[in-house]
Motif scaffolding. Structure first.
Motif, PDB file in Angstrom:
ATOM      1  N   THR A  59      43.860  60.195  84.825  1.00 14.16           N
ATOM      2  CA  THR A  59      43.907  59.277  85.927  1.00 14.16           C
ATOM      3  C   THR A  59      43.073  58.290  85.956  1.00 14.16           C
ATOM      4  O   THR A  59      41.771  58.423  85.585  1.00 14.16           O
ATOM      5  CB  THR A  59      43.722  60.123  87.302  1.00 14.16           C
ATOM      6  N   SER A  60      43.631  57.032  86.159  1.00 15.93           N
ATOM      7  CA  SER A  60      42.718  55.757  86.480  1.00 15.93           C
ATOM      8  C   SER A  60      42.479  55.739  87.980  1.00 15.93           C
ATOM      9  O   SER A  60      43.387  55.574  88.634  1.00 15.93           O
ATOM     10  CB  SER A  60      43.386  54.488  86.056  1.00 15.93           C
ATOM     11  N   PHE A  61      41.229  55.769  88.362  1.00 12.42           N
ATOM     12  CA  PHE A  61      40.733  55.638  89.632  1.00 12.42           C
ATOM     13  C   PHE A  61      39.472  54.886  89.847  1.00 12.42           C
ATOM     14  O   PHE A  61      38.236  55.207  89.110  1.00 12.42           O
ATOM     15  CB  PHE A  61      40.578  57.098  90.042  1.00 12.42           C
ATOM     16  N   GLY A  62      39.312  54.131  90.849  1.00  9.93           N
ATOM     17  CA  GLY A  62      38.314  53.318  90.871  1.00  9.93           C
ATOM     18  C   GLY A  62      38.431  51.863  91.184  1.00  9.93           C
ATOM     19  O   GLY A  62      39.790  51.363  91.687  1.00  9.93           O
ATOM     20  N   ILE A  63      37.492  51.241  91.428  1.00  7.22           N
ATOM     21  CA  ILE A  63      37.546  49.614  91.792  1.00  7.22           C
ATOM     22  C   ILE A  63      37.174  49.053  90.371  1.00  7.22           C
ATOM     23  O   ILE A  63      36.019  48.919  89.929  1.00  7.22           O
ATOM     24  CB  ILE A  63      36.668  48.930  92.914  1.00  7.22           C
ATOM     25  N   LEU A  64      38.270  48.579  89.684  1.00  3.13           N
ATOM     26  CA  LEU A  64      38.223  48.289  88.187  1.00  3.13           C
ATOM     27  C   LEU A  64      38.649  46.533  88.135  1.00  3.13           C
ATOM     28  O   LEU A  64      39.110  46.369  88.780  1.00  3.13           O
ATOM     29  CB  LEU A  64      38.948  49.220  87.455  1.00  3.13           C
ATOM     30  N   GLN A  65      38.320  46.397  86.670  1.00  3.66           N
ATOM     31  CA  GLN A  65      38.229  44.993  86.289  1.00  3.66           C
ATOM     32  C   GLN A  65      39.780  44.830  85.923  1.00  3.66           C
ATOM     33  O   GLN A  65      40.458  45.834  85.361  1.00  3.66           O
ATOM     34  CB  GLN A  65      37.571  44.469  85.087  1.00  3.66           C
ATOM     35  N   VAL A  66      40.384  43.834  86.449  1.00  8.92           N
ATOM     36  CA  VAL A  66      41.635  43.381  85.920  1.00  8.92           C
ATOM     37  C   VAL A  66      41.727  41.913  85.314  1.00  8.92           C
ATOM     38  O   VAL A  66      41.026  41.019  85.908  1.00  8.92           O
ATOM     39  CB  VAL A  66      42.894  43.259  87.221  1.00  8.92           C
ATOM     40  N   HIS A  67      42.193  41.883  83.976  1.00 14.59           N
ATOM     41  CA  HIS A  67      42.431  40.556  83.653  1.00 14.59           C
ATOM     42  C   HIS A  67      43.505  39.661  83.544  1.00 14.59           C
ATOM     43  O   HIS A  67      44.703  40.378  83.466  1.00 14.59           O
ATOM     44  CB  HIS A  67      42.077  40.675  81.850  1.00 14.59           C
ATOM     45  N   GLN A  68      43.557  38.381  83.637  1.00 17.95           N
ATOM     46  CA  GLN A  68      44.738  37.731  84.012  1.00 17.95           C
ATOM     47  C   GLN A  68      45.087  37.099  82.365  1.00 17.95           C
ATOM     48  O   GLN A  68      44.327  36.944  81.507  1.00 17.95           O
ATOM     49  CB  GLN A  68      44.344  36.435  84.739  1.00 17.95           C
TER      50      GLN A  68
END
Length: 271
Positions: free
Chosen positions: A121-130
């Motif tokens: 599971t991916s969980f947390g406040i994570l980086q998202v790249h544009q």
């Protein structure tokens, strides 16, 4: 004076406790002068709105996005009807936003790639790249790159079929964080299906203040620590109220989507 727009919130949580639906509702309520809304419990009660609404926001939810349940075909029929309406209409359009589970369901329907379970599971406040397209997109423009978002998923969209993207006129707006230590394909985190249809794998509705209060409760802290570890919990709590992280995402993505729908609706009809 134009009548208020109608907005349908499609609850895909299958009667499971969640914070997302409340957060979506609170965002929508900020536009009360322009919008009336109604919530439909799609998965638990098979409630499907008709196609008379101007705006639809379809929530996240638990479980497999590939499940063949009674709600699925009516839900997809609605989305196809809205898609077809937009193709035919020269003026007023139907605007739809898909979040997490709903994003996976519609990506599978449009056959944009492979919907696969994650190894963990991916969980947390994570980086998202544009992506390059994402930098100039209405909902992401002006956000830092990478930006931060709440990520909570057991499934993901990978291996995009670029020919299908081209056929539908869809574009990839963002990808998950870069992981130099693992050789796994990066999941697609946001797609613009059309000018009116857009969706995110992450949760742009997550509101930082209430999220912090929720996870500070001992019972919720315990669940996170037991599932993901103390380090993951501490990282999330460090990031949750950082003004350069979640606040930016929360204040940008869904509000911009709604504002754009309102602006488009108020434009004069084409002669």
């Amino acid at each position: 004076m134009i009548d208020k727009l109608k907005l349908a919130i499609l609850d895909m949580n299958d009667a499971q406790p969640n914070q997302g639906l409340r957060c979506i509702t609170e965002i929508v309520q900020k536009f009360h002068e322009d919008i009336d809304y109604k919530i439909y419990d799609v998965r638990a009660k098979n409630e499907i709105p008709d196609s008379s609404y101007d705006i639809y926001i379809s929530s996240g939810g638990p479980g497999s996005p590939l499940e063949q349940e009674p709600w699925r075909q009516p839900y997809l029929d609605l989305m196809q009807n809205l898609w077809d309406f937009n193709k035919m209409s020269l003026a007023k359009k139907k605007h739809v936003f898909f979040i997490c589970y709903s994003f996976q369901v519609i990506c599978d329907y449009f056959e944009l790639g492979e919907i696969k379970p994650r190894r963990s599971t991916s969980f947390g406040i994570l980086q998202v790249h544009q992506t390059k397209k994402g930098h100039n997109d209405l909902i992401l423009k002006g956000l830092p790159d990478p930006f931060y978002a709440v990520d909570s998923r057991d499934w993901q969209l990978i291996q995009p079929k670029l020919s299908v993207f081209k056929k539908h006129g869809a574009t990839i707006l963002s990808l998950e964080k870069i992981r130099t230590h693992v050789e796994l394909e990066r999941a697609i985190m946001a797609v613009r299906f059309s000018k009116e249809f857009v969706g995110t794998q992450f949760h742009p509705e997550a509101e930082p203040v209430s999220m912090k209060a929720y996870f500070k409760l001992e019972k919720n802290r315990k669940i996170v620590v037991e599932s993901f570890g103390e380090e993951k919990y501490n990282q999330m709590m460090d990031r949750v109220d950082d003004p350069d992280k979640l606040f930016l995402t929360y204040n940008a993505i869904i509000p911009r989507f709604i504002k754009n729908a309102i602006v488009q609706a108020k434009q004069p009809l084409m002669s």
